[in-house]
Enzyme design. Structure first.
Site, short mmCIF file in Angstrom:
data_model
loop_
_atom_site.label_atom_id
_atom_site.label_comp_id
_atom_site.label_asym_id
_atom_site.label_seq_id
_atom_site.Cartn_x
_atom_site.Cartn_y
_atom_site.Cartn_z
N THR A 127 0.82 -1.25 -0.04
CA THR A 127 0.01 -0.15 0.05
C THR A 127 0.88 1.22 0.19
OG1 THR A 127 -1.82 -1.21 1.02
CG2 THR A 127 -1.69 1.19 1.34
N TYR B 103 -8.05 1.01 -3.85
CA TYR B 103 -6.82 1.27 -4.44
C TYR B 103 -5.98 0.14 -4.86
CZ TYR B 103 -4.87 -0.22 0.05
OH TYR B 103 -4.37 -1.03 0.92
N THR C 298 1.74 -4.16 4.29
CA THR C 298 1.63 -4.46 5.85
C THR C 298 0.92 -5.76 6.17
OG1 THR C 298 -0.62 -3.56 5.73
CG2 THR C 298 1.27 -2.02 6.38
N ASP C 299 0.14 -6.61 5.09
CA ASP C 299 -0.35 -7.84 5.51
C ASP C 299 0.42 -8.82 5.66
OD1 ASP C 299 -3.04 -7.69 2.97
OD2 ASP C 299 -2.70 -6.35 4.82
N LYS D 207 0.34 -7.53 13.13
CA LYS D 207 -0.85 -6.51 12.59
C LYS D 207 -2.09 -6.84 13.39
CE LYS D 207 -2.57 -4.66 8.22
NZ LYS D 207 -2.83 -4.78 6.74
N GLU E 3 -1.33 -27.84 28.85
CA GLU E 3 -2.51 -28.30 28.55
C GLU E 3 -2.34 -29.59 27.84
OE1 GLU E 3 -5.11 -24.42 28.34
OE2 GLU E 3 -6.11 -26.42 27.58
N1 DGL Z 1 -2.50 -5.27 -0.16
C1 DGL Z 1 -1.99 -5.09 1.14
C2 DGL Z 1 -0.60 -5.23 0.99
O1 DGL Z 1 0.14 -4.98 0.22
C3 DGL Z 1 -2.42 -3.89 1.57
C4 DGL Z 1 -1.98 -3.67 3.05
C5 DGL Z 1 -1.12 -2.59 3.21
O2 DGL Z 1 0.14 -2.80 2.38
O3 DGL Z 1 -1.12 -1.77 4.11
O4 DGL Z 1 -0.08 -5.82 2.32
#
Ligand code: DGL
Length: 388
Positions: free
Chosen positions: A73, A86, A152-153, A225, A343
C-alpha cells in the site's frame, strides 16, 4: 530461556521508567546493560553508543541507506473510479523517496525495485531475492543500513524471515503504510522517513530486523498486525515496542539484546511446504489430512487457548509427528506463551511448543528448520525456545 526473557522484558518495561532513568537497563534474560544516558534511550545516545542520531558513517559523510522496494500500500495508488479502493504496488522506490522532503538530509539513499506486489502475494522467490541482496549489500560494505518497503499484510512474516537469514548486525528496517500514496493524510512518506532514521541510527545496530509504522518501532519476533485498517495497527503484544521515532531522534526503550541468535543460510526457493491448521470448535482432523496429502513437511497448529485443539486433531498431529513431519503448537489467541507440556503433553505427542511465536512466524521458522535438516523434536523445541 526465551519465555523468561519475555517476562523479564515485561518487568523491565514496567519498571523501565525508573530503571532506565537510573541508568541501568536490565535486558531481560541478560546482565544489566548500563545505559549511557538517563531517560528514553535516544538514538546514538543510548546504551553505550554515544553518537548523535544521524551520525555520519565511518567516512564522516551521511549514513548510506539502501531502500529496497517490494510493493504494498505504501506504493499504492487510488483507483479513479473508487472512493475507497486502491491498487498496491504502483509507485516505484524512487517515487517513494521523492515524496519525502528533506530525506536527503538524513542519509544518502540508493533505491532498488526488488518487486512491486501486494504483500498478500508475497512469495519465497521474492524472499530469497531480497535476503540475498541485503546480505550482498552488507558484504560489499557500501551501506550502513537497509530499508525494505513492503505491504503490511505479511510484513511480520518477511521481517521474521529476514531476522533469521541476514548475516550482518547492521539494521534492516521494514516499513509499510495503511493508506495509499494518493490518500488524504497518506502515512507512507512519514513512515519511510522514520524507517530511514532508524536504519541510519548507530543505536539500531545489533537489534536484528525491525518494523516501523506510525512512529512506533517493533522487533521482528513480536510485531503483529492487529487491526485491518487503523494506522496504529502494529503492536508487540508480549514485549511492547522497541522504541519510538520522532522528527528529531530514534528513541529506543529497550536495550540492545545481550545475545542475538545465529542466522541460517539463505535457503533456495521454494522453501519446504509448511501448513497452518486453524483450530475451532467442533473440529475434525480433515485439515491435517489435507495438508499431508499435499506434501506438507511441517504443520503449525493455530490452536485455541494454550495451543490446544480437539482430540481427533491432536491424534492426527501426533501421528504425523511420529512419521517425521515437524509439528509445532502455536495459538490463534494473539498474545501470551504456548507452553510446552501444559494443557497438551508434547512429550507424548512428539510435538513442540511455539512459546511466544504466533502461527505465521512459527511456520517460517519450521520452514527454515526443515530447509536446514533440523527435524528432531528436541532440536526443534530448542530452536523455538531460543529464537524469540
Ligand atoms: N495489499 C495489502 C498489502 O500489500 C495492503 C496492505 C498494506 O500494504 O497496507 O499488504
Amino acid at each position: 530461556m526465551r519465555s523468561r526473557t519475555v517476562l523479564l522484558r515485561f518487568a523491565a518495561l514496567l519498571v523501565g521508567a525508573v530503571v532506565v532513568l537510573t541508568g541501568c537497563g536490565a535486558r531481560p534474560g541478560g546482565a544489566a546493560t548500563p545505559s549511557s544516558a538517563p531517560g528514553p534511550v535516544r538514538a546514538g545516545a543510548g546504551v553505550g553508543v554515544g553518537k548523535p542520531a544521524h551520525a555520519a558513517s565511518d567516512s564522516g559523510s551521511l549514513p548510506r541507506i539502501a531502500v529496497l522496494a517490494t510493493g504494498g500500500t505504501i506504493a499504492g495508488k487510488a483507483n479513479a473510479n473508487s472512493a475507497v479502493g486502491y491498487t498496491a504496488g504502483q509507485a516505484t522506490a524512487e517515487d517513494l523517496i521523492k515524496a519525502v522532503p528533506g530525506i536527503d538530509k538524513v542519509a544518502t539513499l540508493s533505491a532498488e525495485q526488488i518487486a512491486n506486489i501486494g504483500s498478500q502475494d508475497m512469495n519465497d522467490q521474492v524472499w530469497v531475492k531480497l535476503a540475498n541482496r541485503i546480505n550482498e549489500l552488507f558484504a560489499e560494505g557500501k551501506v550502513d543500513g537497509v530499508v525494505v518497503t513492503h505491504g503490511t499484510d505479511t510484513i511480520e512474516e518477511t521481517a521474521f524471515f529476514l531476522d533469521n537469514v541476514v548475516s550482518s548486525d547492521r539494521p534492516v528496517v521494514l516499513v509499510g503504510s495503511m493508506r495509499p500514496a494518493t490518500a488524504l493524510s497518506a502515512d507512507g512518506p512519514a513512515n519511510l522517513r522514520s524507517a530511514v532514521q532508524v536504519a541510519a541510527a548507530p543505536s539500531a545496530r545489533g537489534r536484528g530486523t525491525m518494523v516501523v509504522l506510525n512512529d512506533t518501532l517493533h522487533s521482528a519476533d513480536d510485531v503483529t498486525k492487529t487491526n485491518t485498517t487503523s494506522v496504529q495497527t502494529f503492536k508487540s503484544p508480549n514485549t511492547g515496542p522497541l522504541g519510538y521515532v520522532d522528527a528529531a531522534a530514534v528513541n529506543f526503550v529497550q536495550p540492545v539484546p545481550q545475545r542475538r541468535h545465529s542466522h541460517f543460510p539463505v535457503p533456495s526457493a521454494p522453501l519446504p511446504r509448511v501448513d497452518i491448521v486453524y483450530s475451532h470448535s467442533n473440529m475434525t482432523a480433515d485439515p491435517v489430512k489435507e495438508a499431508l496429502s499435499h506434501g506438507a513437511k511441517g504443520l503449525v497448529l493455530a490452536g485455541v487457548g494454550d495451543g490446544n485443539t480437539a482430540k481427533p486433531v491432536l491424534d492426527a498431529l501426533s501421528k504425523a509427528a511420529k512419521s517425521g513431519v515437524v509439528v509445532v503448537r502455536s495459538s490463534r489467541v494473539g498474545s501470551g506463551e504456548t507452553v510446552r507440556n501444559a494443557e497438551v503433553d508434547d512429550d507424548r505427542l512428539g510435538t513442540s511448543a511455539a512459546h511466544f511465536l504466533n502461527p505465521a512466524k512459527s511456520r517460517v521458522l519450521v520452514q527454515l528448520l526443515q530447509a536446514n535438516g533440523i527435524t528432531d523434536p528436541a532440536k526443534v523445541q530448542e530452536e523455538f525456545t531460543t529464537r524469540y
